[in-house]
Motif scaffolding. Structure first.
Motif: not given
Ligand code: PEP
Ligand code: MG
Length: 868
Positions: A287-292, A300-302, A323-326
Motif C-alpha cells: 500500500x502507498x505510504x499515505x494510507x499508513x 505515521x507521525x513518528x 519495520x513496525x513490530x507490535x
C-alpha cells in the motif's frame, strides 16, 4: 586493531571502514532514532579474510564474540535460548551501495530449541515455525550455496497438495513438516545435519557475506560502476525486529522525495503483517505510504518525523527502510536515495533554495553523464520490464529509438517518406549512408567502435545509435539480421537504447522526458562557477543552433567533409576527385564553392558573433567514391565515363592504411586548389554575413599537421586567398589560422608549430589512434577484452588516457606556450564531452573544450565541477 564496532561507536564519516549501511546505522543510533541494535564487522576484517586464505583470524573471532555477548546482555536475550532467544540479521554493507548485489540472512539463531523459545516469547507458533523455515532456506542458499529451487519445490508441493494459493495459507502443522523436509534437503546436500549451534550459524554466515563480495554479479556491478575491487564489504549483525507478528506489525520502504520526479513529498509503500522480503517479492501488493496515516496514525507521525530528521541531517534525499513490530517503529536503514536525472536536479535546486546546501555542493552532486537522460527521449521503464532483449552493443549515441529495420540508406529514405518510423541497420555505416542516417529514428551497426563513423555522426546529430553489436549477423544482401536462432527481416520492428547499447525485439514504448524549469536554473549556477569555455562540434547551422540552445559558446570543430556528402553536391565532389588535370579539378571546385559559401554563411549567422572553427578537408578522397561493382557501373554511366577508367581511379586511391594515408593537410599539399576553394568559401561566407551586420570570427584550421613545414606552406596560401576576398569586397573582419594537434610528432614539436599557428585544437581521436597505434575503426575487436583483463582501465577512445596520450597533450601545451604564450588552446576530439577528460583539460589550462551538441550541458557541468 579494532575490527568490530557496536552501532554506538561509529558515525556516518566512517563509511570506508563500516560500509555505507554500518556507518548510517551508527549515525542513526547517535541521533537517537529507534534502530535495532547490533554491531558492524569492518571492511578491514573482510580484506583480512581474503589475505588470510579465506579464514577469519582468531583475533577477529574474539572481538565478534565479545560484541555478541554485549548485545545479548543489552537485549536481555541469548542466541539459541529456549525461553527468549535473540535473533539477528546478517547483512553485507559495502562502502558504495551495490543494491541487491550481495547477501543477507535473516532470523539467524533459530534451531530446534530456540524455536520453542520464540513461541514462548511471541505466543505465536505459526510465526515461529515460519521464521525457522525462512532461516533454513536463506542460510542454505546464501551460506551453503544449496540451490533455492530445492526449497521452493517443497513449498510448491505443500501448496498444491492442500490447494493453497499463497504461502500465508500454510498452517503451523504444514510449516513444522516443511522445516523437517528442509533439514533433510540440507543434510542430503551438505552431508551434515543443519547446524544447531547458533554461533556456528553466525560464523558461516559472516564468511558467506565476505565471500559474496566476489560473487559474479557483484564483480560485474563494480565494473559497470567503477568501484574498486579491493574495498571489501563490512558485515552488519543486527537484532531482528518482526513486521510479521500480526495486524499491528508491518514493514516498508520510503523515499523522502519522489525518486523519479524529485517532488518534495514522502513516497513509499508498506505491507501490514509482512517481513522485508515480502515487499520486494511482490506476492502481495503493498500500500502507498499515505494510507499508513489512517492505519496507524501515531506510527505515521513518528515515521514522518524520523524521515525529516534524516533528510535534514544528511542534507539529501533519503531512502529509508522501516519495520513496525507490535505497534513500535524501528528504522532499519537509511541511505541517499537513487534517483533519475530529473529528480536529481529538482532535489538539489530545492535544497539550495531551502538553504540546506550551497550552489557548489549542488553542482558537485550531479553526475555530469546523468544529464544525458534529460536531453533525449528514453524508454518507458514499465515497458522495459516486459521487453525482450536480444543483443547488446556499444552505447554509441544516447536516446531511445523504435522503428522498422531497413538495411540500405535508400530504403530508409523511401519508407520514412511514407511516414514510417525506421531504423537503419548496417554492418557498419559509411559516408554514403548519411541520408539514411538523417532520416532514420536510430542507427544500429554490427561493427565499429565508439568513434566509428556511425557513432560520431549519430552523436553529432543527437541521434540514437547502437554500434558494434557483434552478436548480430547483419546480412545486407539478404536484408535480414540473424541473432542466435532468430531471424529479423526487413520491415520488422526493433527498439534500441543508445544509452545502454541494448537492442530489444519489437516496439517498446517511450517517454519524452521534459526538461523542468529547474534544469535551466541549475545550468545558470553551473555557468556562474565555470571558467573554461565550452564549444560544440557542428557541421551545419541546424546543429549549431541546437548547440547554442544547450549553451555552446562557439564552434570548436566544423568538419567540412560532412558538407560534401549531400546528394546535390556529391557529383561535383566526385568530379573534383576524378579530375586528371588541374583545370578539370578547378572547374569542379568552382561548382562546390557556392555550396560551401552558403554553408559557412549559415554557420556564421547561427553563431552570431561567437567564434567558428572551420577545418579544411580531412578524410582520404576514396571515401567519396563507390567501391562495389554495381555502384561503380552506375556512377560511370551517370558521369559519362568508362567504367574501367573509374575503376582504375578508385584502385589508384585505395590505400592499405587510409587513416595514415593521403588525408588531412596532405591533401592540401598535393591539391592546393581544394584548400584555396575552401578558404575562399569561408571568406565569402563571412563577408556575406558581415554585410548583414553579423559579427564574424572565423578560425581556419588545418588538420593533421606533423611538421611545421606543412603549416609554413599552407598558411600563406590560406591568408592570401582570404585577404584577396577581403580586399575585393571591402568588408573587413578578423580571422585566425591554426592547426589540429593530433599526431604525436606535432606534440613533440609544438614549440615550432606554435610559431606559425594562432591556435591549437587537440584532435584526441587521432592522437589516441596514433599514440597507441590502435586503429580507431577496428580497435573495438579487442578493446573490450583489454578492459576486462585490466590491461587498460577504460576504452581510451572514450576516456582520455591521461597517463599516456594526456602527456602528449600536456607537452604540446607547454611547448606551444613557450614560443607563443597566448596561443589559444582547445580540444575537439570525442573526449571534449567526457567529464574526466574535461577536468583534465581544465587542469592543463585549455581555453575551451568542444563536443557534440547534446554533450554541451555535460561538458559545462564537468567544467564547473573542475573549478570547485
Ligand atoms: C580528432 O582526430 O580527434 C578529430 C577531432 O578529428 P576527426 O575525428 O575528424 O579525425
Ligand atoms: Mg582527426
Amino acid at each position: 586493531t579494532k575490527f568490530v564496532y557496536s552501532f554506538n561507536e561509529g558515525n556516518k564519516d566512517m563509511r570506508s571502514l563500516l560500509g555505507g549501511k554500518g556507518a548510517n546505522l551508527a549515525e542513526m543510533t547517535n541521533i537517537g532514532l529507534p534502530v535495532p541494535q547490533g554491531f558492524t564487522i569492518t571492511t578491514e576484517a573482510c580484506n583480512d579474510y581474503y589475505a588470510n586464505d579465506l579464514k577469519i583470524r582468531e583475533e577477529i573471532i574474539n572481538q565478534i564474540d565479545e560484541k555478541l555477548a554485549q548485545l545479548e546482555e543489552e537485549q536481555g536475550k541469548k542466541l539459541g535460548c529456549e525461553k527468549n532467544p535473540l535473533l539477528v540479521s546478517v547483512r553485507s554493507g559495502a562502502v558504495f551501495s551495490m543494491p541487491g548485489m550481495m547477501d543477507t540472512i535473516l532470523n539467524l539463531g533459530l534451531n530446534d530449541i530456540s524455536v520453542n523459545g520464540l513461541i514462548e516469547s511471541t505466543k505465536n507458533e505459526r510465526f515461529s515455525y515460519d521464521s525457522y523455515r525462512r532461516f533454513i532456506q536463506m542460510f542454505s542458499d546464501v551460506a551453503m550455496e544449496i540451490p533455492k529451487y530445492k526449497f521452493e519445490n517443497v513449498l510448491d508441493k505443500f501448496k498444491e497438495v492442500n490447494g493453497y494459493q499463497y504461502d500465508t495459507e500454510l498452517t503451523t502443522e504444514d510449516l513444522k513438516k516443511i522445516v523437517e523436509e528442509f533439514k533433510g534437503i540440507y543434510k542430503a546436500e551438505i552431508g551434515e545435519d543443519f547446524p544447531q549451534d547458533p554461533r556456528k550459524q553466525l560464523m558461516l554466515s559472516i564468511e558467506a557475506v565476505f565471500r559474496s563480495w566476489n560473487n559474479p554479479r557483484a564483480i560485474v556491478y563494480r565494473r559497470l560502476n567503477d568501484i574498486d575491487n579491493n574495498l571489501g564489504t563490512a558485515v552488519n549483525i543486527q537484532s531482528m525486529v518482526f513486521g510479521n507478528m500480526g495486524e499491528d506489525s508491518g514493514t516498508g520502504v520510503a523515499f523522502t522525495r519522489n525518486p523519479s520526479t524529485g517532488e518534495n513529498k514522502l513516497f513509499g509503500e508498506y505491507l501490514i503483517n509482512a517481513q522485508g522480503e515480502d515487499v520486494v517479492a511482490g506476492i502481495r501488493t503493498p500500500q502507498s505510504i499515505d494510507t499508513l496515516k489512517n492505519d496507524m496514525p501515531e506510527i505515521y507521525d513518528e515515521f514522518v518525523q524520523a524521515t525529516q530528521t534524516l533528510e535534514s541531517h544528511y542534507r539529501d534525499m533519503q531512502d529509508i527502510e522501516f519495520t513496525i513490530e507490535k505497534g513500535k517503529l524501528y528504522i532499519l536503514q537509511t541511505r541517499n536515495g537513487k534517483r533519475t536525472a530529473k529528480a536529481a536536479i529538482n532535489v538539489v535546486v530545492d535544497l539550495v533554495k531551502a538553504g540546506m546546501i550551497s550552489k557548489e555542493e549542488a553542482i558537485l552532486r550531479i553526475e555530469p553523464n546523468q544529464l544525458d537522460q534529460l536531453l533525449h527521449p528514453t524508454f518507458d521503464p514499465k515497458a522495459l520490464k516486459t521487453a525482450e532483449k536480444i543483443a547488446k552493443g556499444l552505447p554509441a549515441s544516447p536516446g531511445a529509438a523504435v522503428g522498422k529495420v531497413y538495411f540500405h540508406a535508400e530504403d530508409v529514405v523511401e519508407h520514412v517518406k511514407n511516414g514510417e518510423k525506421v531504423l537503419l541497420v548496417r554492418q557498419e555505416t559509411s559516408p554514403e549512408d548519411i541520408e539514411g542516417m538523417v532520416s532514420a529514428e536510430g542507427i544500429l551497426t554490427a561493427r565499429g567502435g565508439m568513434t566509428s563513423h556511425a557513432a560520431v555522426v549519430a552523436r553529432g546529430m543527437g541521434k540514437c545509435c547502437v554500434a558494434g553489436c557483434g552478436q548480430l549477423r547483419v546480412d545486407e544482401a539478404a536484408r535480414e539480421i540473424r541473432v542466435g536462432d532468430r531471424i529479423i527481416k526487413e520491415g520488422q520492428y526493433l527498439s534500441i537504447d543508445g544509452s545502454s547499447g541494448t537492442v530489444y525485439i519489437g516496439s517498446v514504448d517511450m517517454t519524452n522526458v521534459e526538461v523542468h524549469g529547474n534544469f535551466a536554473i541549475f545550468m545558470e549556477w553551473v555557468d556562474e562557477i565555470r571558467d573554461m569555455m565550452v564549444r560544440t562540434n557542428a557541421d551545419n547551422p541546424r546543429d549549431a543552433r541546437k548547440a547554442i540552445e544547450f549553451g555552446a559558446e562557439g564552434i570548436g570543430l566544423c568538419r567540412t567533409e560532412h558538407m560534401f556528402f549531400d546528394e546535390e553536391r556529391i557529383p561535383a565532389v566526385r568530379r573534383m576527385i576524378l579530375a586528371e588535370e588541374v583545370e578539370d579539378r578547378i572547374a569542379a571546385l568552382d561548382k562546390l564553392l557556392p555550396y560551401q559559401r552558403d554553408d559557412f554563411y549559415g554557420i556564421f549567422k547561427a553563431m552570431d558573433g561567437m567564434p567558428a572553427n572551420i577545418r579544411l578537408l580531412d578524410p582520404p578522397l576514396h571515401e567519396f567514391l563507390p567501391h562495389d561493382e554495381p555502384s561503380i557501373q552506375a556512377l560511370a554511366k551517370q558521369m559519362n565515363i568508362k567504367p574501367s577508367d573509374l575503376k582504375k581511379r578508385v584502385v589508384d586511391l585505395e590505400e592499405f592504411n587510409p587513416m595514415l594515408g593521403h588525408r588531412g593537410c596532405r591533401l592540401a599539399v598535393t591539391y592546393p586548389e581544394i584548400c584555396e576553394m575552401q578558404a575562399r568559401a569561408i571568406a565569402q561566407g563571412a563577408i556575406l554575413a558581415a554585410k548583414e551586420g553579423v559579427e564574424v570570427h572565423p578560425e581556419i584550421m588545418v588538420p593533421l599537421i606533423g611538421t611545421v613545414n606543412e603549416l609554413k606552406l599552407l598558411r600563406p596560401l590560406i591568408e592570401n586567398t582570404v585577404n584577396e576576398e577581403i580586399e575585393k569586397s571591402g568588408v573587413k573582419f578578423e580571422y585566425t589560422v591554426g592547426t589540429m594537434i593530433e599526431i604525436p610528432r606535432a606534440c613533440v614539436t609544438a614549440d615550432e608549430i606554435a610559431e606559425v599557428a594562432d591556435f591549437f585544437s587537440f584532435g584526441t581521436n587521432d592522437l589516441t589512434q596514433m599514440g597507441f597505434g590502435y586503429s580507431r575503426d577496428d580497435a573495438g575487436k579487442f578493446l573490450d577484452e583489454y578492459v576486462e583483463k585490466g590491461i587498460l582501465e577504460k576504452d581510451p577512445f572514450q576516456v582520455l588516457d591521461q597517463d599516456g596520450i594526456g602527456k602528449f597533450v600536456e607537452m604540446a601545451v607547454k611547448l606551444g606556450r613557450s614560443t607563443k604564450p597566448n596561443i589559444k588552446l582547445g580540444i575537439c576530439g570525442e573526449h571534449g564531452g567526457e567529464p574526466s577528460s574535461v577536468e583534465f583539460c581544465y587542469r592543463l589550462g585549455l581555453n575551451y573544450v568542444s563536443c557534440s551538441p547534446f554533450r554541451v550541458p555535460i561538458a559545462r557541468l564537468a567544467a564547473a565541477q573542475a573549478t570547485i
